[in-house]
Design a protein around this motif. Structure first.
Motif, PDB file in Angstrom:
ATOM      1  N   TRP A  81       0.839  -1.207   0.000  1.00 32.59           N
ATOM      2  CA  TRP A  81       0.000   0.000   0.000  1.00 32.59           C
ATOM      3  C   TRP A  81       0.870   1.252   0.000  1.00 32.59           C
ATOM      4  CZ3 TRP A  81      -5.393   0.486   0.079  1.00 32.59           C
ATOM      5  CH2 TRP A  81      -6.097  -0.726   0.086  1.00 32.59           C
ATOM      6  N   HIS A  82       0.496   2.229  -0.833  1.00 32.74           N
ATOM      7  CA  HIS A  82       1.097   3.559  -0.817  1.00 32.74           C
ATOM      8  C   HIS A  82      -0.017   4.565  -0.546  1.00 32.74           C
ATOM      9  CE1 HIS A  82       5.002   2.670  -3.282  1.00 32.74           C
ATOM     10  NE2 HIS A  82       4.853   1.883  -2.241  1.00 32.74           N
ATOM     11  N   TYR A  83       0.274   5.558   0.297  1.00 28.28           N
ATOM     12  CA  TYR A  83      -0.766   6.502   0.699  1.00 28.28           C
ATOM     13  C   TYR A  83      -0.468   7.886   0.151  1.00 28.28           C
ATOM     14  CZ  TYR A  83      -1.836   2.589   3.695  1.00 28.28           C
ATOM     15  OH  TYR A  83      -2.126   1.334   4.158  1.00 28.28           O
ATOM     16  N   LEU A  84      -1.490   8.486  -0.470  1.00 28.63           N
ATOM     17  CA  LEU A  84      -1.358   9.778  -1.129  1.00 28.63           C
ATOM     18  C   LEU A  84      -2.404  10.738  -0.577  1.00 28.63           C
ATOM     19  CD1 LEU A  84      -1.226   8.268  -4.735  1.00 28.63           C
ATOM     20  CD2 LEU A  84       0.752   8.875  -3.329  1.00 28.63           C
ATOM     21  N   GLY A  85      -2.235  11.143   0.678  1.00 26.27           N
ATOM     22  CA  GLY A  85      -3.221  12.018   1.295  1.00 26.27           C
ATOM     23  C   GLY A  85      -4.535  11.300   1.510  1.00 26.27           C
ATOM     24  N   ALA A  86      -5.595  11.782   0.856  1.00 28.19           N
ATOM     25  CA  ALA A  86      -6.924  11.180   1.000  1.00 28.19           C
ATOM     26  C   ALA A  86      -7.132  10.004   0.063  1.00 28.19           C
ATOM     27  CB  ALA A  86      -7.994  12.230   0.749  1.00 28.19           C
ATOM     28  N   LYS A  87      -6.127   9.635  -0.702  1.00 29.23           N
ATOM     29  CA  LYS A  87      -6.214   8.512  -1.633  1.00 29.23           C
ATOM     30  C   LYS A  87      -5.159   7.460  -1.264  1.00 29.23           C
ATOM     31  CE  LYS A  87      -9.018  11.052  -4.219  1.00 29.23           C
ATOM     32  NZ  LYS A  87     -10.449  10.775  -4.425  1.00 29.23           N
ATOM     33  N   SER A  88      -5.366   6.256  -1.775  1.00 30.29           N
ATOM     34  CA  SER A  88      -4.404   5.182  -1.540  1.00 30.29           C
ATOM     35  C   SER A  88      -4.238   4.349  -2.801  1.00 30.29           C
ATOM     36  CB  SER A  88      -4.870   4.274  -0.398  1.00 30.29           C
ATOM     37  OG  SER A  88      -4.998   4.992   0.813  1.00 30.29           O
ATOM     38  N   LEU A  89      -3.049   3.778  -2.960  1.00 35.06           N
ATOM     39  CA  LEU A  89      -2.780   2.832  -4.037  1.00 35.06           C
ATOM     40  C   LEU A  89      -2.448   1.484  -3.422  1.00 35.06           C
ATOM     41  CD1 LEU A  89      -0.451   4.901  -6.434  1.00 35.06           C
ATOM     42  CD2 LEU A  89      -2.882   4.409  -6.758  1.00 35.06           C
ATOM     43  N   VAL A  90      -3.094   0.447  -3.932  1.00 32.61           N
ATOM     44  CA  VAL A  90      -2.764  -0.901  -3.486  1.00 32.61           C
ATOM     45  C   VAL A  90      -2.235  -1.674  -4.683  1.00 32.61           C
ATOM     46  CG1 VAL A  90      -5.177  -1.649  -3.795  1.00 32.61           C
ATOM     47  CG2 VAL A  90      -3.591  -3.064  -2.473  1.00 32.61           C
ATOM     48  N   ASN A  91      -1.075  -2.287  -4.494  1.00 38.26           N
ATOM     49  CA  ASN A  91      -0.438  -3.074  -5.549  1.00 38.26           C
ATOM     50  C   ASN A  91      -0.586  -4.553  -5.226  1.00 38.26           C
ATOM     51  OD1 ASN A  91       1.170  -4.197  -7.502  1.00 38.26           O
ATOM     52  ND2 ASN A  91       3.083  -3.318  -6.782  1.00 38.26           N
ATOM     53  N   TYR A  92      -1.324  -5.243  -6.092  1.00 40.58           N
ATOM     54  CA  TYR A  92      -1.392  -6.693  -6.016  1.00 40.58           C
ATOM     55  C   TYR A  92      -0.404  -7.231  -7.047  1.00 40.58           C
ATOM     56  CZ  TYR A  92      -5.943  -5.662  -3.861  1.00 40.58           C
ATOM     57  OH  TYR A  92      -6.948  -5.172  -3.067  1.00 40.58           O
ATOM     58  N   PRO A  93       0.765  -7.684  -6.631  1.00 41.26           N
ATOM     59  CA  PRO A  93       1.792  -8.105  -7.591  1.00 41.26           C
ATOM     60  C   PRO A  93       1.252  -9.107  -8.605  1.00 41.26           C
ATOM     61  CG  PRO A  93       2.680  -8.081  -5.375  1.00 41.26           C
ATOM     62  CD  PRO A  93       1.210  -7.858  -5.235  1.00 41.26           C
ATOM     63  N   SER A  94       1.587  -8.867  -9.865  1.00 41.25           N
ATOM     64  CA  SER A  94       1.191  -9.694 -11.012  1.00 41.25           C
ATOM     65  C   SER A  94      -0.308  -9.626 -11.310  1.00 41.25           C
ATOM     66  CB  SER A  94       1.601 -11.162 -10.824  1.00 41.25           C
ATOM     67  OG  SER A  94       0.731 -11.838  -9.942  1.00 41.25           O
ATOM     68  N   VAL A  95      -1.052  -8.791 -10.568  1.00 38.25           N
ATOM     69  CA  VAL A  95      -2.488  -8.665 -10.843  1.00 38.25           C
ATOM     70  C   VAL A  95      -2.836  -7.247 -11.285  1.00 38.25           C
ATOM     71  CG1 VAL A  95      -4.823  -8.856  -9.892  1.00 38.25           C
ATOM     72  CG2 VAL A  95      -3.067 -10.481  -9.196  1.00 38.25           C
ATOM     73  N   SER A  96      -2.609  -6.264 -10.404  1.00 44.38           N
ATOM     74  CA  SER A  96      -3.024  -4.896 -10.720  1.00 44.38           C
ATOM     75  C   SER A  96      -2.595  -3.926  -9.635  1.00 44.38           C
ATOM     76  CB  SER A  96      -4.553  -4.838 -10.863  1.00 44.38           C
ATOM     77  OG  SER A  96      -4.995  -3.520 -11.020  1.00 44.38           O
ATOM     78  N   VAL A  97      -2.724  -2.649  -9.968  1.00 40.22           N
ATOM     79  CA  VAL A  97      -2.622  -1.578  -8.978  1.00 40.22           C
ATOM     80  C   VAL A  97      -3.955  -0.833  -8.999  1.00 40.22           C
ATOM     81  CG1 VAL A  97      -1.425   0.508  -8.244  1.00 40.22           C
ATOM     82  CG2 VAL A  97      -0.140  -1.333  -9.339  1.00 40.22           C
ATOM     83  N   LEU A  98      -4.555  -0.659  -7.817  1.00 40.74           N
ATOM     84  CA  LEU A  98      -5.832   0.043  -7.707  1.00 40.74           C
ATOM     85  C   LEU A  98      -5.665   1.338  -6.929  1.00 40.74           C
ATOM     86  CD1 LEU A  98      -8.422  -2.738  -6.728  1.00 40.74           C
ATOM     87  CD2 LEU A  98      -8.052  -1.734  -8.976  1.00 40.74           C
ATOM     88  N   LYS A  99      -6.376   2.358  -7.365  1.00 43.66           N
ATOM     89  CA  LYS A  99      -6.448   3.608  -6.607  1.00 43.66           C
ATOM     90  C   LYS A  99      -7.809   3.656  -5.928  1.00 43.66           C
ATOM     91  CE  LYS A  99      -5.853   8.626  -7.015  1.00 43.66           C
ATOM     92  NZ  LYS A  99      -5.617   9.750  -7.968  1.00 43.66           N
ATOM     93  N   VAL A 100      -7.802   3.801  -4.593  1.00 42.78           N
ATOM     94  CA  VAL A 100      -9.047   3.818  -3.832  1.00 42.78           C
ATOM     95  C   VAL A 100      -9.178   5.147  -3.091  1.00 42.78           C
ATOM     96  CG1 VAL A 100      -9.010   1.318  -3.583  1.00 42.78           C
ATOM     97  CG2 VAL A 100      -7.988   2.732  -1.808  1.00 42.78           C
TER      98      VAL A 100
END
Length: 229
Positions: free
Chosen positions: A145-164
């Motif tokens: 998980w990477h956190y960007l203020g009020a947003k977050s990115l989750v990296n599922y290796p070999s699957v995807s990166v989601l912005k929530v």
């Protein structure tokens, strides 16, 4: 944050957007961005391969959910996220409402109730639309998980990166709810586990689900009898 190599089941235009920005934004994706479609309302995915259920009920489309699958494919379907989650008990041992939901309430979790069963953990995210949330997987192998203020990115290796659309604090609350439930079920399982050596064969997952389904049917019948009496 490592970008994932590709995304499948989408239009070329959307695929290029994802490859350029390096993530799927669950608040921006629309049903028209996804080509792969399931029209049958009786269809269910293999849930163990689902990494996200994206709520698009407010999109004025006949499709209500977009699923991110383990093979990097996006699929849209007509079932709502709420309906999909309600059917998790058909493939896992724990029913979302009668098992996980009631257990959560019993330990004081009344909001943002996740679904957990074994290593399958889903947490509700995003703003509600027509009583539906989006859902994402937590506690997966290599998840970052990477956190960007009020947003977050989750990296599922070999699957995807989601912005929530949630901050670190908001995701911490959701993770804590999952941890509390996982801990509770772990302790219950430890209390139920026997050390007596008996010559029995291990039950299959299908047999266990059938047994639990019969138990729930018996409970419903007993409740109905009490209401009639």
């Amino acid at each position: 944050m490592t970008k994932f190599p590709d995304v499948f089941g989408t239009t070329d235009e959307y695929r290029n957007i994802v490859l350029k920005q390096g993530f799927i934004d669950i608040t921006q994706i629309q049903p028209e961005d996804v080509i792969d479609a399931i029209h049958d309302r009786r269809w269910l995915p293999k849930f163990i391969d689902v990494f996200a259920i994206i709520n698009v009920t407010g999109s004025q489309s006949k499709f209500n959910s977009i699923l991110l699958m383990a093979n990097q494919r996006l699929i849209k379907c007509r079932l709502t996220p709420k309906t999909l989650v309600s059917k998790l008990g058909q493939q896992f041992l724990l029913d979302p409402k009668n098992d996980v939901g009631d257990m959560a309430k019993s330990i004081g979790i009344k909001k943002l109730i996740p679904y957990i069963c074994g290593n399958f953990v889903l947490a509700p995210i995003g703003k509600k639309s027509a009583s539906n949330n989006s859902w994402v997987r937590l506690y997966t192998d290599g998840e970052v998980w990477h956190y960007l203020g009020a947003k977050s990115l989750v990296n599922y290796p070999s699957v995807s990166v989601l912005k929530v659309p949630h901050s670190k604090r908001a995701m911490r609350i959701r993770r804590n709810n999952c941890r509390q439930l996982l801990r509770c079920y772990h302790e219950i399982a430890e209390c139920l586990r026997t050390t007596i050596e008996l010559p029995f064969e291990k039950m299959s997952g299908e047999e266990l689900r059938a047994t639990v389904a019969r138990k729930m049917a018996i409970n419903r019948e007993a409740v109905s009898r009490e209401l009639i009496a």
